[in-house]
Every structure is written in C-alpha cells, then in structure tokens.
Design an enzyme around this catalytic site. Structure first.
Site, PDB file in Angstrom:
ATOM      1  N   LYS B  70       9.221  -5.743  -0.053  1.00 24.15           N
ATOM      2  CA  LYS B  70       8.834  -4.370  -0.393  1.00 24.15           C
ATOM      3  C   LYS B  70       9.403  -3.407   0.648  1.00 24.15           C
ATOM      4  O   LYS B  70       9.493  -3.748   1.830  1.00 24.15           O
ATOM      5  CB  LYS B  70       7.306  -4.305  -0.410  1.00 24.15           C
ATOM      6  N   LEU B 119       2.343   5.184  -1.593  1.00 22.51           N
ATOM      7  CA  LEU B 119       1.890   3.796  -1.852  1.00 22.51           C
ATOM      8  C   LEU B 119       0.551   3.717  -2.587  1.00 22.51           C
ATOM      9  O   LEU B 119       0.174   2.644  -3.044  1.00 22.51           O
ATOM     10  CB  LEU B 119       1.759   2.992  -0.549  1.00 22.51           C
ATOM     11  N   SER B 145       1.328  -0.752  -6.083  1.00 26.91           N
ATOM     12  CA  SER B 145       2.516  -0.127  -5.565  1.00 26.91           C
ATOM     13  C   SER B 145       3.693  -1.071  -5.357  1.00 26.91           C
ATOM     14  O   SER B 145       4.797  -0.604  -5.100  1.00 26.91           O
ATOM     15  CB  SER B 145       2.179   0.551  -4.234  1.00 26.91           C
ATOM     16  N   ILE B 166      -3.636  -2.813  -0.836  1.00 24.78           N
ATOM     17  CA  ILE B 166      -4.830  -2.223  -0.236  1.00 24.78           C
ATOM     18  C   ILE B 166      -5.861  -1.912  -1.317  1.00 24.78           C
ATOM     19  O   ILE B 166      -7.024  -1.636  -1.020  1.00 24.78           O
ATOM     20  CB  ILE B 166      -4.477  -0.951   0.566  1.00 24.78           C
ATOM     21  N   GLY B 167      -5.407  -1.961  -2.590  1.00 19.96           N
ATOM     22  CA  GLY B 167      -6.337  -1.653  -3.669  1.00 19.96           C
ATOM     23  C   GLY B 167      -5.945  -2.344  -4.978  1.00 19.96           C
ATOM     24  O   GLY B 167      -6.507  -2.065  -6.031  1.00 19.96           O
ATOM     25  N   GLY B 168      -4.947  -3.238  -4.887  1.00 20.14           N
ATOM     26  CA  GLY B 168      -4.468  -3.925  -6.078  1.00 20.14           C
ATOM     27  C   GLY B 168      -2.949  -3.968  -6.155  1.00 20.14           C
ATOM     28  O   GLY B 168      -2.380  -4.414  -7.150  1.00 20.14           O
ATOM     29  N   SER B 169      -2.279  -3.543  -5.106  1.00 21.95           N
ATOM     30  CA  SER B 169      -0.835  -3.285  -5.156  1.00 21.95           C
ATOM     31  C   SER B 169       0.044  -4.518  -5.205  1.00 21.95           C
ATOM     32  O   SER B 169       1.224  -4.426  -5.529  1.00 21.95           O
ATOM     33  CB  SER B 169      -0.413  -2.407  -3.970  1.00 21.95           C
TER      34      SER B 169
END
EC number: 3.5.1.4
Lengths: 511, 511
Positions: B70, B119, B145, B166-169
């Site tokens: 990434k 992001l 992201s 950090i939240g599903g990326s």
C-alpha cells in the site's frame, strides 16, 4: 518465594497473624496503612488452611501468603479512597482483575496502603490519612506514590506488596526503603477494575508491579499473575505467557558473558556520591564475574522527560478538580511538613522557576486533542530513536549483541527529607520508553564512604544547587539502589539479569 | 505459501516479470497502482537468484517473492504521496521497518498501490491517481482504504500485498475482491517508518496486514514478519514470538470440536441476502464437520462504533487540512462518480442526517484533551464489558470454553457501486476492541440464489432504506465473504480457525 517454604512449616493463619501484627507496628511508626481488614483475612487464611489439610493441595502458588495492596487496587467490600476526601465511603462492589487473580492463586489480602493525593507525586501525603514517613529515618520521605507499601514492607509488615508506577511510583519507594521491585512493561499486570488518576490517558500507562524484600518474590509474583491469564479479565492485558527462555537469558548469551551499559548521569542532574558509589559497586562486581561494562550515554533524556510531562499535564488540573471540588479539598502543592519550614534545597524553586522539572503535572498547560496527538507523535519518534541507538550498541559491546541491560540511578539522591523530592527524570524516561526496570538495593549511605566529591561541570544552575544540597549527614543510613533497565516486554530477561547482578553484588560483599 | 513451491521451479526474475506484467494489465483495468519500480525489482530478483545459485541458500522464507505494498509503506528511494498533491515528490529517505523486514526475508518489492485521500474511507479515490475500480464489475467499488491492493491481487497482479486497517481498510477490499486477509492485533506488524493519517492518535491503532488469494499466504506472511523480530525495529511492536501452539488451537480443544458464534446482524443494519447466505453456508459446513454453532448476540455495537468515531473525529479535519491547505486541494467529501450522479441509496443522506454512522470522521467535533480522555475511558469500559460477555459464553457452548471465534459479516452488502459505501459498523467494532479478524471468501452474488428476502423488523429508517437498496442485479457476481473474529493478540488461533473453516466450506462445496 520464601513464603513457599514458610507455609510448609506454618499455617496461613499463623503467617497472616504475624504479618498483621507487624503491619500494625509499622503503621504506628510510619503511618503506612489506609484500609485494615485483618478479621476477614484470618477467616480466609483459616479456609485456605482447611483446604490444604482436607485436599492435600494448595489453591495456587501464593497459597496462604498475605499480600498488601496499594490503596487504588479494588477489593470487594473494601473502600478505595485514593486519598480524596470526596471518595470516603466508596466501597468497591467487586474485585479488581488483579485482586481476583491474586486470590485465585491463593493470596490472603489484609491491608491496603497509603498514597499521595492525585498519585502524581514522589512522596506520600494526603488529607485523609496524612503522611507516610521513611522507616530508616522518619525525617526522610518514604517515596511515592507507592510510599505506603515502601514503608510497610521495609518494616516487614508485608512479605510482598503491589504498587503502581507511571513515573517512578514503584521504584522510588523501593529505592528509598531498600526493597526489590519491578516496574513491568505496560499491560503485563492487569489494571482493570482498579481506580486511578488521569484515566483515559492511554499513551504512558500506569502499571502495577511487585515490591518486596525477597528478590525471588519479584519473579514469583510475575509468574503467578501471568499464570492467572490476565487477558481473560482485562481487555488491555498482553496475551503473553511467562517466557522461561527469556528469564534464562537465552537471547542474552545464556547469561555467560553479558555487557551492561552504566548511566552515570542523565545529562540533567549529577547523582549524589552514594548513588555513584552504588553504581561503582555494581560495576566492580560485574567485572569480577567476567561480565563487560561500558558507559551508557543518555540520549535525549530531557526531551523524553518533557514529553512525558506534556502528556501528564495535557488536561492541567481538570482531572484532579473533578475529585477535589465536591468537598472543597485543596490540591496539595507541596509535600513540606509546614509552610514555614525552610526549603532545604530548591525543590520548591524548581516548581516556580522550572515547572518542567519541578513536578509531574503542570496546571496551566491544557491541550486540545490535536496538540496532544502532536505530543504523541514526538513521543513515538523519540522511542524509535532510542531503540535505534540501543540496537547500534552492538558495535561496541564485543558480544555480537546490543547492550544487554542498562544500569542506572533511580534518582540523583537517596530518600530526601520531606518536601524535597523534585526530580523524576531518572525514572520517568523509562516509563515513556516502556522499558521494564528492576530496583536492586545495593548499599546504604555512609558519611565515611560518601563524602562530598569535587564539583563536576554542572549541567545547569539547578544541577549546581542539587550538588550544594548534598551533605552526608542528611541522608545517613538511607538505602541506595540502582535500576536494571531492559527492553519493552522483555520483563523476564530483566528479572533474570537482576538476579544475576544481585548474586554478583552479594558475592562481592561477601554475603 | 505456494510461492515456496514456485521458486523451486522458476527463478525470481521469471516470477517477478510475470507478476509485473500482470500488474500493468491490472492497472489498465482498475487503476490500482501508484508507484511502479519494476527495473529495480528485477535487479534485486537477479541478485536473489544469484545468491541462491552461488550459496545454495535462500535469503529467507520470502526468497524471490514479489510483494506489493500500500502506498503509505515507505520504501527507500520511492515516493509516498498517500494521495495528497502536496506530498508529490516526497521520496522516502529510508525503508520503513516493514519494508526492511520483508526484504530481509527475501521479498522483491515492485509496486505500491492506491489509497483514498486521508485513508479514512471505504472506497479508493484521490486527486493524484484517481479511482480504483472493482475487477469483478467496474461499476462497483474496490473498497478502501486498501482498494488498490484489493483490485491488484484479485487480478493476480500480486501474489500477496500489504494493506492497513484502522476501521476495515484491509477487510472491505478483501471482501469486495474475493481475497483472504487478516487485520492483525495492534502492533504485531511494525508500522514505524511508514506514513499515516491521524498520527499521534494512540487509542485505536492502524495496523498492517496481508491480503492474498492464497489462504496459506496469510499465515506465512505473519510468520515471516514475526520471525523478522519487529521489536528490534519498532518501539511499539509486541515482543511476542509466533505461537505455534496457538495456531494449532491447543487452547481451543486442539480444533477437534469448536463452538462458533454467528453474528447474523449487528443490531444496526440487517445484512443483504448474499451476506446472510454466506453465513448460512459457513454454518452448515461447520455443523457437517461436527462443530457447534450458536448465535452471537451483538453487545453495544452502536456504542462501540460511536466511540471509535469520536476518537477518529477528535481533531475534526485539522490533521487533514495540514496536508491539503499547502496546495489548496479540497478535502474529498463524496466518492460519487460525479456530483449530478443520482444517489442509489442513502449513503449521502447518512452523512447529512446521521453523521455518526455516515462516515468515519466528523468535521465539527473537535475535542479537548480532557474530552478525548473521557472517550478513552468509555472505550476501556466497553472493551471490558465485551470481554466479560465473551468469557460468560462458556456456559452456553457445551465445550467448557467460551465461544472459540465469532463469524460475522464484513459489511451489510457486497461491494457497492461507487459513492455508495456508507456503513463501517461491521468492521470498526473489531478495531475498537482490537480483535484480530480474518476475511474468508465464501461465495458470489447470484441473482438466482439471492433474491430479496421478506422485510425484517427494521432497526431504523436507515436500516429500511438499506433494505430497499438491495437488488440482486446491482451486485451480480460480486464476491461475498465473512469475518472470523478472535480475541486480542490471539492472531495465530484466528488463522488456525480460518484455515479449518475454509477447509470445511470447500469440502461442502465439493472443492
């Protein structure tokens, strides 16, 4: 632990009775206790004795052993006031995770111990219980914030107690009272269900750890807690088993020839003669055992300290006021015995002229969340640089490894007189770096062996004032200790190395 | 990993050439790449081939394997723009800790992949590189992201890539592109030396993790990284070895009879029919293998989501503005293809009427440090309650253990059309709890098998609108996946259970 041997000879009721009586005497001499619940403890001790008798089995490795806890550790049915008058009557409705684990391993809880208001102090005084004094010399501080434990254990009122440490609060009381102790890495000993200051501050965490006169006690406490699987009770707890290979120093050449780095000064304050002599004793003992010793250069200790202080001060006094305003209790600004007491050295002046070094929390530095995040960013950068520097020492040790551990002062002085503790730089840096640190008692102040030394090149005017403050008679007979500092989450290796160093020092002493 | 077999047959130059060519094709179809440095990669591949030939030894377990990263993962000499125009020309002066470790294990780095600006989005679009689309259907999002990785790997332009979460990326691009992947626990894969958003936010940490079409790739990546001792390069990295016993499910009855909890809905949004069918497939496969399956009741998922959002929004847009203001770049507010594009479902409306659920970051919610600490306090409380509830399931499983893992949707829908991603509740809760989560592809959307189901009792008007949004044809052929969720730092067991579940599902399918 010694206690394992004890319970083969004496019952838990006998041992608990003995320590309870001794704790009462310790309290009369030093004012170290907050909560006392001996009747309840004796009932539990009797139950444990029955268990052992009827089943032939112990409940766990701490079977029957009385343990003391710092006031903030919740025990079901016992008050946790933490020195705030507004908290009087706050009875814990359930055990903290740590109390649960200790009891599940067989411990007998019988007393809780004194703390300073706010916990953010290197001395121990609050408006409910008053001041805890040093058992070696009552004109000196017992240290803080785990000063109640320090005095109690030094007087053998407890075989092992639990303190907490966010900036030195296990280590200064251990050092000032001649105890072994460990500031473990973040989240190895569970904190859930206990009370604390500055809750929600998630960068530099307070940790619980052992304080004891028995060096084996440190290891056995940590093993017992970790065997209790704290990760099943505390969402923050590391899921990391006790690492016996690390304890046996497998990654440190199996302990055959280690290379230690000695921090003679942190570049901010020159330690007093007894502290330097303690470092010299350790150095000579290690050299005599065939280990290597090199100098450890401090790297940005001032920045690391200032950064930690920015974190601790991020909400100013807002957090403390929430607990003092309800009763109108003042926030304690000095640990002096009285307002008209002369200042023996410029600890007070530090507060005024150099707030960054004078106390852990500044009242006037409230940050926004964005500003706090920038402090965290700087912190991560400092931690990375320190790690890189440590790794780079591999080129200097001759062992093909980086330095195995750092040996450092705990403070620039032994236990100072009341109201005179002002310097946390030697402890706070390791909290900020999350390096486990073991306290090892080495010697005691001797006016004969510890005369004033010639003045060094001072780092600052404050450093000069600290030098002027030293007179052997002030500190006579006070214990002197060193810190053994290792890498993050390498607690087992730090314990293993501390035991090795202790043996070397004792052999040197002819003990 | 499959690649281990491959390098016995093909040289690294051959393998790198093949994946590089395929990556170019993938980029032409989906716009997934940011940085391309194939010449350099081929030189390294040739060097690795020589090493193997001349010494007979591989450099490490990833010897010769091309890996994609990434965009935010720094590689020496390569730009890291992270989609900010102001960052164009920012060439990394040194490798990140992760790039160092991957290269030390033999990997060949050859491309970096696209991200959304900031992001903090479940789709992938920025003003430098534009939008990455879904290879299964270019009118659908590739997720975010780590959407560049998702599209690249699905098109076999990379055998394994590294995303961040950090939240599903990591998980939404894996799910939307039919990949295996893992959101590891905090700090198991090193982050030091890479760039990021919201730096200094230390509560809910972004983590790096693998994305791949090979289930074994997840395990081999994690082992390779951990064998590289990230704690020697990253001060935040856990000092925790690869735990083979945990992987073998020793603490989970050796994998003989497990009990899983299925989260059919999080109490906020009812999943669409293909997602429910995927859960049903997994349930039946596990029952057929003799495992137990019970329902998992969501516990305060709304509070956990709102709490995470408060953390992410604590500085409003201040952090993003620092990077957009220098060039006057606007902060992207919608991922729609154009402003006059009709809203297909109320993702946009979510932003307006229910900002708490609509996007990860609110612009108008700046907190003070004290307010942020109160959010952290609430978070710790929620984590404690969730852990207690999980422990309490031991009374329901019949295995003498709590539920071994949770099986849950990744999102209420498969990959939605561009601009329509609006719901992060199914992924963010596990970040907030720091539970490792493995993505397992299960099936694809079939208009025949996935007709609209009768309406449930809706949780809210938004839930009804989400229901109305579902038409099988919109999502036809999109991959459908589930999450296998385990306990903090129990990554190895989650990997072991995911492999076991994958085998069960494939057996059921007759694969």
């Amino acid at each position: 632990m010694d206690a394992i041997v004890v319970i083969l000879t004496w019952s838990s009721v006998e041992v608990t009775t003995a320590f309870a009586k001794r704790a009462i005497i310790a309290h009369q001499l030093t004012n170290c206790l907050t909560e006392v619940f001996i009747d309840r403890a004796l009932k539990r001790a009797a139950w444990l004795d029955d268990q052992l008798k009827s089943t032939g089995n112990t409940v766990g490795p701490l079977h029957g052993l009385p343990l003391s806890l710092k006031d903030q550790i919740n025990i079901h049915g016992i008050e946790s006031t933490m020195g705030y008058t507004a908290w009087i009557g706050r009875v814990a409705q359930r055990n903290s995770a740590l109390a649960d684990i200790l009891e599940s391993q067989g411990a007998v809880l019988y007393v809780k111990t004194n703390v300073p208001q706010t916990l953010m102090s290197g001395e121990t005084f609050n408006l409910i219980f008053g001041r805890t004094v040093n058992p070696f010399n009552r004109s000196l501080t017992s240290g803080g914030s785990s000063g109640g434990e320090g005095a109690l254990i030094a007087l053998k009122g407890s075989p092992l107690g639990v303190g907490s440490d966010i900036g030195g609060s296990i280590r200064s009381p251990c050092a000032f009272n001649g105890l072994y102790g460990l500031r473990p890495s973040f989240n190895r000993v569970p904190y859930t269900g206990s009370v604390n200051s500055l809750e929600g501050q998630e960068a530099i965490l307070s940790v619980f750890g052992p304080m004891t006169k028995s060096i084996e006690g440190v290891r056995e406490f940590m093993k017992s807690v970790i065997f209790g699987k704290p990760w099943n009770r505390d969402p923050m707890a590391l899921k990391k088993q006790w690492d016996e290979d690390a304890y046996k120093l497998v990654e440190h050449g199996n302990g055959v020839q280690l290379c230690f780095g000695i921090l003679w000064s942190d570049g901010l304050f020159h330690p007093h003669p007894p502290v330097l002599r303690a470092l010299e004793i350790v150095k000579n003992a290690l050299l005599a055992k065939g280990h290597k010793v090199i100098d450890w250069e401090p790297y940005k200790h001032g920045e690391l300290y200032a950064n930690a202080k920015s974190v601790f001060s991020a909400v100013g006094e807002e957090d403390f006021l929430a607990d003092t305003v309800p009763t109108g209790e003042p926030i304690i600004k000095t640990m002096k015995l009285s307002d008209d007491e002369p200042v023996k050295w410029p600890a007070k002046k530090l507060n005024v002229e150099a707030p960054m070094l004078g106390s852990f929390v500044s009242a006037d530095t409230k940050l926004t969340a964005y500003e706090l995040w920038q402090v965290h960013k700087q912190r991560r950068q400092l931690r990375t640089e320190y790690l890189d520097r440590w790794q780079a020492t591999a080129s200097k040790t001759g062992t093909d490894r980086p330095v195995d551990a750092i040996i450092a002062p705990v403070a620039p002085y032994p236990a100072p007189p009341h109201g005179q503790f002002g310097i946390g730089t030697y402890t706070v840096v390791w909290n900020n770096l999350d390096y486990p640190a073991f306290i090892l008692p080495v010697t005691k102040v001797s006016p004969e062996l510890d005369p004033k030394r010639p003045p060094p090149v001072f780092f600052s005017d404050l450093d000069k004032q600290l030098y002027d403050f030293y007179e052997p008679e002030i500190f006579a007979n006070a214990p002197v200790s060193v810190q053994i500092v290792g890498r993050t989450q390498n607690d087992e290796a730090v314990i293993g190395m501390a035991e090795l160093i202790d043996q070397a020092v004792n052999k040197q002493k002819g003990a």
